[in-house]
Design a protein around this motif. Structure first.
Motif, PDB file in Angstrom:
ATOM      1  N   ASN A  41     -83.715 -18.618  42.605  1.00  0.00           N
ATOM      2  CA  ASN A  41     -83.517 -19.956  43.154  1.00  0.00           C
ATOM      3  C   ASN A  41     -84.823 -20.742  43.169  1.00  0.00           C
ATOM      4  N   LYS A  42     -85.930 -20.029  43.358  1.00  0.00           N
ATOM      5  CA  LYS A  42     -87.233 -20.688  43.380  1.00  0.00           C
ATOM      6  C   LYS A  42     -87.782 -20.947  41.983  1.00  0.00           C
ATOM      7  N   ALA A  43     -87.268 -20.199  41.001  1.00  0.00           N
ATOM      8  CA  ALA A  43     -87.859 -20.266  39.662  1.00  0.00           C
ATOM      9  C   ALA A  43     -87.685 -21.636  39.013  1.00  0.00           C
ATOM     10  N   ALA A  44     -86.524 -22.280  39.212  1.00  0.00           N
ATOM     11  CA  ALA A  44     -86.267 -23.564  38.538  1.00  0.00           C
ATOM     12  C   ALA A  44     -87.269 -24.621  38.968  1.00  0.00           C
ATOM     13  N   GLU A  45     -87.454 -24.775  40.272  1.00  0.00           N
ATOM     14  CA  GLU A  45     -88.413 -25.763  40.770  1.00  0.00           C
ATOM     15  C   GLU A  45     -89.837 -25.405  40.376  1.00  0.00           C
ATOM     16  N   TYR A  46     -90.142 -24.115  40.446  1.00  0.00           N
ATOM     17  CA  TYR A  46     -91.493 -23.688  40.081  1.00  0.00           C
ATOM     18  C   TYR A  46     -91.756 -23.948  38.599  1.00  0.00           C
ATOM     19  N   GLU A  47     -90.791 -23.670  37.743  1.00  0.00           N
ATOM     20  CA  GLU A  47     -90.968 -23.904  36.306  1.00  0.00           C
ATOM     21  C   GLU A  47     -91.182 -25.382  36.012  1.00  0.00           C
ATOM     22  N   ARG A  48     -90.480 -26.253  36.755  1.00  0.00           N
ATOM     23  CA  ARG A  48     -90.680 -27.686  36.559  1.00  0.00           C
ATOM     24  C   ARG A  48     -92.099 -28.099  36.935  1.00  0.00           C
ATOM     25  N   LEU A  49     -92.560 -27.595  38.081  1.00  0.00           N
ATOM     26  CA  LEU A  49     -93.922 -27.918  38.502  1.00  0.00           C
ATOM     27  C   LEU A  49     -94.959 -27.319  37.553  1.00  0.00           C
ATOM     28  N   ALA A  50     -94.696 -26.078  37.095  1.00  0.00           N
ATOM     29  CA  ALA A  50     -95.625 -25.437  36.158  1.00  0.00           C
ATOM     30  C   ALA A  50     -95.663 -26.190  34.829  1.00  0.00           C
ATOM     31  N   LEU A  51     -94.497 -26.666  34.388  1.00  0.00           N
ATOM     32  CA  LEU A  51     -94.446 -27.433  33.139  1.00  0.00           C
ATOM     33  C   LEU A  51     -95.206 -28.744  33.280  1.00  0.00           C
ATOM     34  N   ASP A  52     -95.071 -29.391  34.446  1.00  0.00           N
ATOM     35  CA  ASP A  52     -95.841 -30.618  34.694  1.00  0.00           C
ATOM     36  C   ASP A  52     -97.340 -30.329  34.647  1.00  0.00           C
ATOM     37  N   ARG A  53     -97.742 -29.193  35.190  1.00  0.00           N
ATOM     38  CA  ARG A  53     -99.160 -28.841  35.185  1.00  0.00           C
ATOM     39  C   ARG A  53     -99.653 -28.574  33.769  1.00  0.00           C
ATOM     40  N   VAL A  54     -98.865 -27.843  32.988  1.00  0.00           N
ATOM     41  CA  VAL A  54     -99.264 -27.562  31.599  1.00  0.00           C
ATOM     42  C   VAL A  54     -99.375 -28.864  30.803  1.00  0.00           C
ATOM     43  N   PHE A  55     -98.385 -29.746  30.989  1.00  0.00           N
ATOM     44  CA  PHE A  55     -98.419 -31.029  30.277  1.00  0.00           C
ATOM     45  C   PHE A  55     -99.641 -31.852  30.700  1.00  0.00           C
ATOM     46  N   ALA A  56     -99.932 -31.853  32.004  1.00  0.00           N
ATOM     47  CA  ALA A  56    -101.096 -32.601  32.493  1.00  0.00           C
ATOM     48  C   ALA A  56    -102.394 -32.024  31.937  1.00  0.00           C
ATOM     49  N   ASP A  57    -102.474 -30.692  31.857  1.00  0.00           N
ATOM     50  CA  ASP A  57    -103.676 -30.062  31.302  1.00  0.00           C
ATOM     51  C   ASP A  57    -103.849 -30.416  29.820  1.00  0.00           C
ATOM     52  N   LYS A  58    -102.736 -30.422  29.080  1.00  0.00           N
ATOM     53  CA  LYS A  58    -102.825 -30.797  27.664  1.00  0.00           C
ATOM     54  C   LYS A  58    -103.221 -32.264  27.513  1.00  0.00           C
ATOM     55  N   LEU A  59    -102.680 -33.102  28.392  1.00  0.00           N
ATOM     56  CA  LEU A  59    -103.026 -34.520  28.357  1.00  0.00           C
ATOM     57  C   LEU A  59    -104.506 -34.722  28.663  1.00  0.00           C
ATOM     58  N   LEU A  60    -105.020 -33.940  29.592  1.00  0.00           N
ATOM     59  CA  LEU A  60    -106.439 -34.019  29.909  1.00  0.00           C
ATOM     60  C   LEU A  60    -107.288 -33.553  28.734  1.00  0.00           C
ATOM     61  N   GLY A  61    -106.855 -32.475  28.089  1.00  0.00           N
ATOM     62  CA  GLY A  61    -107.596 -32.004  26.916  1.00  0.00           C
ATOM     63  C   GLY A  61    -107.613 -33.032  25.801  1.00  0.00           C
ATOM     64  N   THR A  62    -106.470 -33.689  25.595  1.00  0.00           N
ATOM     65  CA  THR A  62    -106.409 -34.737  24.567  1.00  0.00           C
ATOM     66  C   THR A  62    -107.309 -35.909  24.930  1.00  0.00           C
ATOM     67  N   ALA A  63    -107.315 -36.284  26.202  1.00  0.00           N
ATOM     68  CA  ALA A  63    -108.156 -37.398  26.635  1.00  0.00           C
ATOM     69  C   ALA A  63    -109.639 -37.068  26.486  1.00  0.00           C
ATOM     70  N   LEU A  64    -110.015 -35.814  26.799  1.00  0.00           N
ATOM     71  CA  LEU A  64    -111.417 -35.412  26.627  1.00  0.00           C
ATOM     72  C   LEU A  64    -111.811 -35.427  25.151  1.00  0.00           C
ATOM     73  N   ALA A  65    -110.891 -34.967  24.292  1.00  0.00           N
ATOM     74  CA  ALA A  65    -111.171 -35.016  22.855  1.00  0.00           C
ATOM     75  C   ALA A  65    -111.298 -36.456  22.373  1.00  0.00           C
ATOM     76  N   SER A  66    -110.443 -37.346  22.914  1.00  0.00           N
ATOM     77  CA  SER A  66    -110.524 -38.764  22.542  1.00  0.00           C
ATOM     78  C   SER A  66    -111.830 -39.376  23.014  1.00  0.00           C
ATOM     79  N   LEU A  67    -112.297 -38.968  24.180  1.00  0.00           N
ATOM     80  CA  LEU A  67    -113.570 -39.482  24.689  1.00  0.00           C
ATOM     81  C   LEU A  67    -114.730 -39.057  23.787  1.00  0.00           C
ATOM     82  N   GLU A  68    -114.719 -37.799  23.401  1.00  0.00           N
ATOM     83  CA  GLU A  68    -115.772 -37.320  22.497  1.00  0.00           C
ATOM     84  C   GLU A  68    -115.699 -38.034  21.151  1.00  0.00           C
ATOM     85  N   GLN A  69    -114.474 -38.230  20.676  1.00  0.00           N
ATOM     86  CA  GLN A  69    -114.312 -38.942  19.408  1.00  0.00           C
ATOM     87  C   GLN A  69    -114.773 -40.387  19.532  1.00  0.00           C
TER      88      GLN A  69
END
Length: 366
Positions: A279-307
């Motif tokens: 029962n807890k897994a669904a909500e946790y997976e959504r939050l974890a997915l948001d975190r992974v997406f945010a981390d990837k977005l941050l990595g892309t933004a850092l790469a864009s800054l360097e570029q």
């Protein structure tokens, strides 16, 4: 006979008006009145390491890691002839006073005695010329003045202001690019922090770290209990079949009951009520997915800054002086003899044309 004399007299007067008088005035003006004009010349080129060129000179510049930037050259040209450049020159060099040293017809203000800044700007554009060689992108800057030192100083200062303009354009371009990329990084960092904080709060509130991993551990525990239950039931069946009245039978039965109870309890932790891991897994997976997406977005933004930083460096413009401003040792203008001869030739042409017209009119009248 008298008619011929009248014709010759008319022709002589016409020759006097169209040839003799203009030539004498030209000799008087260019020989005695016209002020000497000194010309200081310099040459420069605007280069950029980003743009590519294909001709011979472009290949030479590209070999040095740079290429011509003709579009930006026009920006410098417009600035040199602009009111802003004139304002700075006039503030430091007092051009409105320096250009008063010329003769009546070439000095500032002219015959109209208009000494406004607009009149000075029109006069300035006649004294400063900027020519671009489209094949080589080399710009030739010429400054005319009544004094050799003044022509040299104006040319030198114009080059200095042009270099300052190029540096200003470089800085503005770099700041705009990096500022935008940095804003994207800041926004991505806030999103990543919010996503990580949401996961942390959920773990604290639900007393769970990772439902998926914990479910795997719980299922392993259930598997071991089931193995023990199977072994206990097997032993109980064997004892019952061999010795139905064996005192170990109640003990084995209690053991089987305890194992079954533990299995139900451990299974309920994985799949069951509101506090189960499933029962807890669904909500946790959504939050974890948001975190992974945010981390990837941050990595892309850092790469864009360097570029963006690298791109800003590649977009740097350079003003290279090919020929430094020269201090003239003699006056180049006006070309006095040429001006007098030009006046004489034009006068002769006008006299000839008018003579033919007058003779034709008279002949038609007769």
């Amino acid at each position: 006979m008298s008619t011929l004399k009248q014709k010759l007299s008319g022709i002589n007067r016409l020759f006097l008006v169209t040839v003799v008088v203009p030539t004498l005035l030209a000799i008087l003006y260019f020989g005695l009145i016209a002020s000497d004009v000194y010309i200081s010349e310099s040459r420069f080129i605007i280069r950029s390491p980003q743009k590519q060129t294909m001709n011979a000179l472009g290949a030479i510049l590209q070999g040095a890691g740079l290429s011509r930037s003709q579009d930006d050259t026009y920006t410098v040209h417009d600035f040199i002839l602009s009111r802003d450049a004139l304002q700075k020159l006039n503030t430091q060099l007092k051009l409105d006073e320096r250009y008063r040293d010329g003769d009546l017809f070439s000095r500032f203000p002219g015959l109209d005695m208009d000494d406004s800044f607009e009149a000075l700007h029109r006069y300035y554009q006649k004294k400063v010329s900027v020519q671009l060689d489209t094949l080589s992108s080399i710009t030739t800057l010429r400054v005319r003045a009544f004094n050799a030192e003044e022509a040299y100083r104006v040319n030198q200062m114009l080059l200095g202001m042009s270099e300052a303009l190029i540096n200003q354009l470089n800085e503005r371009s770099r700041l705009d690019m990096v500022r935008y990329a940095q804003a994207e990084v800041d926004a991505a960092e806030k999103t990543a922090q919010a996503a990580a904080l949401a996961v942390s709060r959920y773990r604290t509130a639900k007393e769970v770290f990772d439902p998926e991993k914990q479910s795997a551990l719980q299922l392993q525990q259930v598997g071991r209990l089931q193995d023990e239950l199977l072994a206990a039931k097997t032993q109980l069946a064997q004892v019952k079949s061999l010795a139905p009245n064996n005192p170990q039978i109640p003990v084995l039965q209690r053991q089987v009951g305890i194992l079954e109870s533990e299995i139900r309890k451990e299974t309920a932790k994985v799949a069951g009520g509101e506090r189960s891991l499933s029962n807890k897994a669904a909500e946790y997976e959504r939050l974890a997915l948001d975190r992974v997406f945010a981390d990837k977005l941050l990595g892309t933004a850092l790469a864009s800054l360097e570029q963006a930083r690298n791109e800003a460096q590649r977009k740097q413009l350079y003003l290279d002086r090919i020929v430094e401003p020269g201090k003239p040792d003699i006056a180049v203008e006006p070309r006095r003899l040429r001006a007098v001869l030009t006046t004489l030739v034009l006068g002769l042409i006008a006299w000839g044309v008018l003579s033919l017209l007058i003779a034709g009119v008279r002949e038609h009248h007769d």
